[in-house]
Design a protein around this motif. Structure first.
Motif, PDB file in Angstrom:
ATOM      1  N   ALA A  47      34.668   5.372  77.495  1.00  9.72           N
ATOM      2  CA  ALA A  47      35.881   4.988  78.210  1.00  9.72           C
ATOM      3  C   ALA A  47      35.977   3.466  78.147  1.00  9.72           C
ATOM      4  O   ALA A  47      34.959   2.775  78.003  1.00  9.72           O
ATOM      5  CB  ALA A  47      35.804   5.461  79.659  1.00  9.72           C
ATOM      6  N   PRO A  48      37.186   2.913  78.230  1.00  9.65           N
ATOM      7  CA  PRO A  48      37.327   1.453  78.158  1.00  9.65           C
ATOM      8  C   PRO A  48      36.413   0.730  79.156  1.00  9.65           C
ATOM      9  O   PRO A  48      36.344   1.096  80.321  1.00  9.65           O
ATOM     10  CB  PRO A  48      38.805   1.223  78.505  1.00  9.65           C
ATOM     11  N   GLY A  49      35.701  -0.260  78.640  1.00 11.61           N
ATOM     12  CA  GLY A  49      34.830  -1.084  79.474  1.00 11.61           C
ATOM     13  C   GLY A  49      33.510  -0.449  79.866  1.00 11.61           C
ATOM     14  O   GLY A  49      32.741  -1.047  80.608  1.00 11.61           O
ATOM     15  N   GLU A  50      33.230   0.760  79.387  1.00 10.08           N
ATOM     16  CA  GLU A  50      31.993   1.433  79.769  1.00 10.08           C
ATOM     17  C   GLU A  50      30.968   1.440  78.643  1.00 10.08           C
ATOM     18  O   GLU A  50      31.299   1.273  77.474  1.00 10.08           O
ATOM     19  CB  GLU A  50      32.277   2.873  80.217  1.00 10.08           C
ATOM     20  N   PHE A  51      29.718   1.650  79.032  1.00  8.39           N
ATOM     21  CA  PHE A  51      28.621   1.821  78.094  1.00  8.39           C
ATOM     22  C   PHE A  51      27.682   2.859  78.690  1.00  8.39           C
ATOM     23  O   PHE A  51      26.779   2.537  79.452  1.00  8.39           O
ATOM     24  CB  PHE A  51      27.890   0.488  77.855  1.00  8.39           C
ATOM     25  N   LYS A  52      27.954   4.126  78.399  1.00  8.52           N
ATOM     26  CA  LYS A  52      27.169   5.225  78.950  1.00  8.52           C
ATOM     27  C   LYS A  52      26.793   6.247  77.886  1.00  8.52           C
ATOM     28  O   LYS A  52      25.628   6.579  77.738  1.00  8.52           O
ATOM     29  CB  LYS A  52      27.945   5.933  80.067  1.00  8.52           C
ATOM     30  N   VAL A  53      27.783   6.762  77.168  1.00 10.07           N
ATOM     31  CA  VAL A  53      27.561   7.936  76.314  1.00 10.07           C
ATOM     32  C   VAL A  53      27.196   7.605  74.870  1.00 10.07           C
ATOM     33  O   VAL A  53      26.788   8.493  74.129  1.00 10.07           O
ATOM     34  CB  VAL A  53      28.780   8.886  76.336  1.00 10.07           C
ATOM     35  N   SER A  54      27.340   6.351  74.452  1.00  5.92           N
ATOM     36  CA  SER A  54      27.089   6.005  73.049  1.00  5.92           C
ATOM     37  C   SER A  54      25.764   5.268  72.836  1.00  5.92           C
ATOM     38  O   SER A  54      25.460   4.866  71.721  1.00  5.92           O
ATOM     39  CB  SER A  54      28.239   5.157  72.492  1.00  5.92           C
ATOM     40  N   SER A  55      24.983   5.141  73.874  1.00  2.26           N
ATOM     41  CA  SER A  55      23.691   4.452  73.745  1.00  2.26           C
ATOM     42  C   SER A  55      22.722   5.292  72.925  1.00  2.26           C
ATOM     43  O   SER A  55      22.904   6.508  72.765  1.00  2.26           O
ATOM     44  CB  SER A  55      23.091   4.199  75.133  1.00  2.26           C
ATOM     45  N   ALA A  56      21.687   4.661  72.426  1.00  3.47           N
ATOM     46  CA  ALA A  56      20.646   5.379  71.684  1.00  3.47           C
ATOM     47  C   ALA A  56      20.017   6.449  72.566  1.00  3.47           C
ATOM     48  O   ALA A  56      19.778   7.581  72.116  1.00  3.47           O
ATOM     49  CB  ALA A  56      19.591   4.394  71.182  1.00  3.47           C
ATOM     50  N   GLU A  57      19.762   6.111  73.813  1.00  3.31           N
ATOM     51  CA  GLU A  57      19.144   7.063  74.738  1.00  3.31           C
ATOM     52  C   GLU A  57      20.044   8.272  74.960  1.00  3.31           C
ATOM     53  O   GLU A  57      19.571   9.417  74.965  1.00  3.31           O
ATOM     54  CB  GLU A  57      18.833   6.371  76.075  1.00  3.31           C
ATOM     55  N   ALA A  58      21.342   8.039  75.150  1.00  2.00           N
ATOM     56  CA  ALA A  58      22.285   9.132  75.352  1.00  2.00           C
ATOM     57  C   ALA A  58      22.392  10.011  74.119  1.00  2.00           C
ATOM     58  O   ALA A  58      22.458  11.245  74.214  1.00  2.00           O
ATOM     59  CB  ALA A  58      23.667   8.597  75.743  1.00  2.00           C
ATOM     60  N   MET A  59      22.381   9.405  72.933  1.00  4.14           N
ATOM     61  CA  MET A  59      22.451  10.186  71.700  1.00  4.14           C
ATOM     62  C   MET A  59      21.183  11.013  71.505  1.00  4.14           C
ATOM     63  O   MET A  59      21.260  12.191  71.129  1.00  4.14           O
ATOM     64  CB  MET A  59      22.718   9.284  70.504  1.00  4.14           C
ATOM     65  N   LEU A  60      20.024  10.434  71.744  1.00  6.59           N
ATOM     66  CA  LEU A  60      18.786  11.190  71.623  1.00  6.59           C
ATOM     67  C   LEU A  60      18.769  12.376  72.584  1.00  6.59           C
ATOM     68  O   LEU A  60      18.379  13.488  72.212  1.00  6.59           O
ATOM     69  CB  LEU A  60      17.567  10.290  71.860  1.00  6.59           C
ATOM     70  N   ALA A  61      19.226  12.144  73.812  1.00  9.95           N
ATOM     71  CA  ALA A  61      19.278  13.228  74.792  1.00  9.95           C
ATOM     72  C   ALA A  61      20.261  14.313  74.362  1.00  9.95           C
ATOM     73  O   ALA A  61      19.966  15.513  74.472  1.00  9.95           O
ATOM     74  CB  ALA A  61      19.664  12.677  76.163  1.00  9.95           C
ATOM     75  N   ALA A  62      21.415  13.924  73.861  1.00 15.94           N
ATOM     76  CA  ALA A  62      22.436  14.894  73.439  1.00 15.94           C
ATOM     77  C   ALA A  62      21.981  15.698  72.220  1.00 15.94           C
ATOM     78  O   ALA A  62      22.353  16.863  72.062  1.00 15.94           O
ATOM     79  CB  ALA A  62      23.762  14.183  73.134  1.00 15.94           C
TER      80      ALA A  62
END
Length: 159
Positions: free
Chosen positions: A142-157
């Motif tokens: 979402a604009p201004g956010e950094f949650k779902v595209s991090s390395a950690e989030a991708m590894l978890a997904a």
């Protein structure tokens, strides 16, 4: 319209700095491979330099252990991407792809208008996972956010 899960990565040419500026096609990047591609609005920008790229550098081996290549793209030229890679101690196998004119971001349907910040048209912040050029997972911030595209989030997904 933006790319979605199940879509094929569009044909595009990006640039890397190897003995001068070299063109690399999306087929060369994705064909027959498992790839996590993440995109940042701009090299050397605060969140991109403090969190986004460093996370992928830190977790690079975790992706490689899963047989996944890692690539970063930004609407910057190949010289800027190479300088940013050097400044961030990016491992040689992490592909730093320059989308200098934003054509790839446009082809993906993931353009960000950052004109209000003096940056013009850029790429949205996102990460995707593709197998043989087909998107299997797409995480757009979402604009201004950094949650779902991090390395950690991708590894978890990716599990």
């Amino acid at each position: 319209m933006s790319i979605k899960v199940g879509d094929r990565i569009p044909q595009a040419t990006l640039n890397v700095l190897r003995d001068g500026v070299q063109a690399v096609t999306t087929d060369e990047i994705f064909k027959g491979k498992k790839v996590v591609l993440f995109s940042v609005p701009g090299a050397f920008t605060p969140t991109c330099s403090a969190k986004h790229l460093p996370g992928y550098v830190q977790h690079y081996e975790a992706f490689r252990e899963r047989g996944i290549e890692v690539a970063c793209t930004a609407v910057n030229d190949a010289f800027v991407m190479a300088a940013w890679a050097k400044a961030q101690d990016v491992p040689a196998g992490l592909h730093m792809l320059a989308d200098g004119n934003g054509a790839f971001a446009k082809a993906l349907g993931l353009v960000l208008d950052a004109s209000g910040f003096g940056m013009g048209l850029r790429s949205q912040r996102f990460a995707l996972y593709a197998e043989d050029g087909v998107v299997k997972l797409l995480q757009v911030e979402a604009p201004g956010e950094f949650k779902v595209s991090s390395a950690e989030a991708m590894l978890a997904a990716l599990g």
